[in-house]
Design a protein around this motif. Structure first.
Motif, short mmCIF file in Angstrom:
data_model
loop_
_atom_site.label_atom_id
_atom_site.label_comp_id
_atom_site.label_asym_id
_atom_site.label_seq_id
_atom_site.Cartn_x
_atom_site.Cartn_y
_atom_site.Cartn_z
N THR A 5 0.84 -1.21 0.00
CA THR A 5 0.00 0.00 0.00
C THR A 5 0.87 1.25 0.00
O THR A 5 0.60 2.20 -0.74
CB THR A 5 -0.95 0.00 1.22
OG1 THR A 5 -1.74 -1.20 1.19
CG2 THR A 5 -1.86 1.21 1.22
N GLU A 6 1.93 1.26 0.81
CA GLU A 6 2.84 2.40 0.85
C GLU A 6 3.54 2.60 -0.50
O GLU A 6 3.67 3.72 -0.98
CB GLU A 6 3.89 2.21 1.94
CG GLU A 6 3.34 2.30 3.35
CD GLU A 6 4.37 1.88 4.41
OE1 GLU A 6 4.32 2.44 5.51
OE2 GLU A 6 5.22 1.00 4.13
N LEU A 7 3.97 1.51 -1.10
CA LEU A 7 4.63 1.59 -2.40
C LEU A 7 3.68 2.10 -3.48
O LEU A 7 4.05 2.95 -4.30
CB LEU A 7 5.18 0.22 -2.80
CG LEU A 7 6.35 -0.30 -1.97
CD1 LEU A 7 6.64 -1.76 -2.30
CD2 LEU A 7 7.59 0.55 -2.20
N ILE A 8 2.45 1.61 -3.47
CA ILE A 8 1.47 2.03 -4.47
C ILE A 8 1.17 3.52 -4.34
O ILE A 8 1.04 4.22 -5.35
CB ILE A 8 0.18 1.18 -4.34
CG1 ILE A 8 0.46 -0.25 -4.80
CG2 ILE A 8 -0.96 1.79 -5.15
CD1 ILE A 8 -0.65 -1.24 -4.50
N GLU A 9 1.09 4.01 -3.12
CA GLU A 9 0.80 5.43 -2.90
C GLU A 9 1.89 6.31 -3.53
O GLU A 9 1.61 7.43 -3.96
CB GLU A 9 0.66 5.75 -1.41
CG GLU A 9 -0.59 5.15 -0.78
CD GLU A 9 -1.89 5.51 -1.50
OE1 GLU A 9 -2.09 6.68 -1.86
OE2 GLU A 9 -2.70 4.60 -1.71
N GLN A 10 3.10 5.83 -3.61
CA GLN A 10 4.21 6.59 -4.19
C GLN A 10 4.15 6.64 -5.72
O GLN A 10 4.86 7.42 -6.34
CB GLN A 10 5.54 5.99 -3.77
CG GLN A 10 5.82 6.11 -2.28
CD GLN A 10 7.11 5.40 -1.89
OE1 GLN A 10 7.67 4.60 -2.64
NE2 GLN A 10 7.60 5.70 -0.70
#
Length: 191
Positions: A5-10
């Motif tokens: 989720t953190e990676l996708i937000e970037q």
């Protein structure tokens, strides 16, 4: 490892050139480049990467991926097509993009399509794809975590990253191959 989720937000998957971003006046190439840079600049992998360049646009024009411009200016329809090209170029060759958009170009020139409505539909589907993508990546990350845990090895974080990269690329290849098969069908109907 950061969560999926953190990676996708970037990734800035919410970024898109909408019809509201495209003025109703014709633009020069530098203005197009600025529009793309302003919209997608945050999504670049490296600061040195270019979102759009004069060379790219000139290459699309030379390859006849979009219909000819007039007086060195690009219409709203050109910008819509260039935006679609921008998204297609990540997975398809310039020839495949040309084949894909050939009919759209022809229908646009002949005024047989409401290109703005078509583009809006494309953007809506893209938004839905982002939601599906998030769910699928979270599922894949969970599956990867389970598989690597079963290996009972050290440095699981590293192995999870490698396994997730491999899984994502494998999935990406499946989608690209299906897209290419559909392009081949487009080509066979043109003959």
């Amino acid at each position: 490892m950061k969560t999926s989720t953190e990676l996708i937000e970037q990734l800035g998957l919410d970024k898109a050139i909408t019809l509201d971003h495209i003025p109703n006046i014709d633009l020069y190439m530098d203005q197009i480049i600025q529009l793309f840079e302003n919209t997608y600049g945050e999504t670049k992998r490296n600061d040195t990467d270019k979102v759009m360049t004069k060379t790219m646009i000139n290459n699309y024009a030379k390859a006849k991926v979009f219909f000819p411009i007039k007086n060195k200016k690009y219409s709203k329809e050109h910008l819509i097509l260039i935006s679609m090209i921008y998204h297609l170029k990540g997975a398809l060759s310039i020839n495949d993009i040309k084949t894909t958009l050939e009919g759209i170009n022809e229908k646009t020139v002949n005024k047989d399509i409401d290109l703005e409505a078509f583009y809006n539909s494309y953007l809506q589907l893209s938004e839905k794809n982002v939601e599906s993508f998030k769910a699928e990546v979270n599922f894949q990350a969970s599956e990867v975590k389970k598989e690597v845990a079963n290996l009972e090895v050290e440095d699981q974080d590293y192995l999870e990253k490698v396994m997730l990269i491999s899984t994502l690329v494998s999935t990406s290849n499946l989608y690209r191959k299906l897209a290419e098969k559909l392009i081949d069908e487009l080509e066979s109907k043109e003959v």
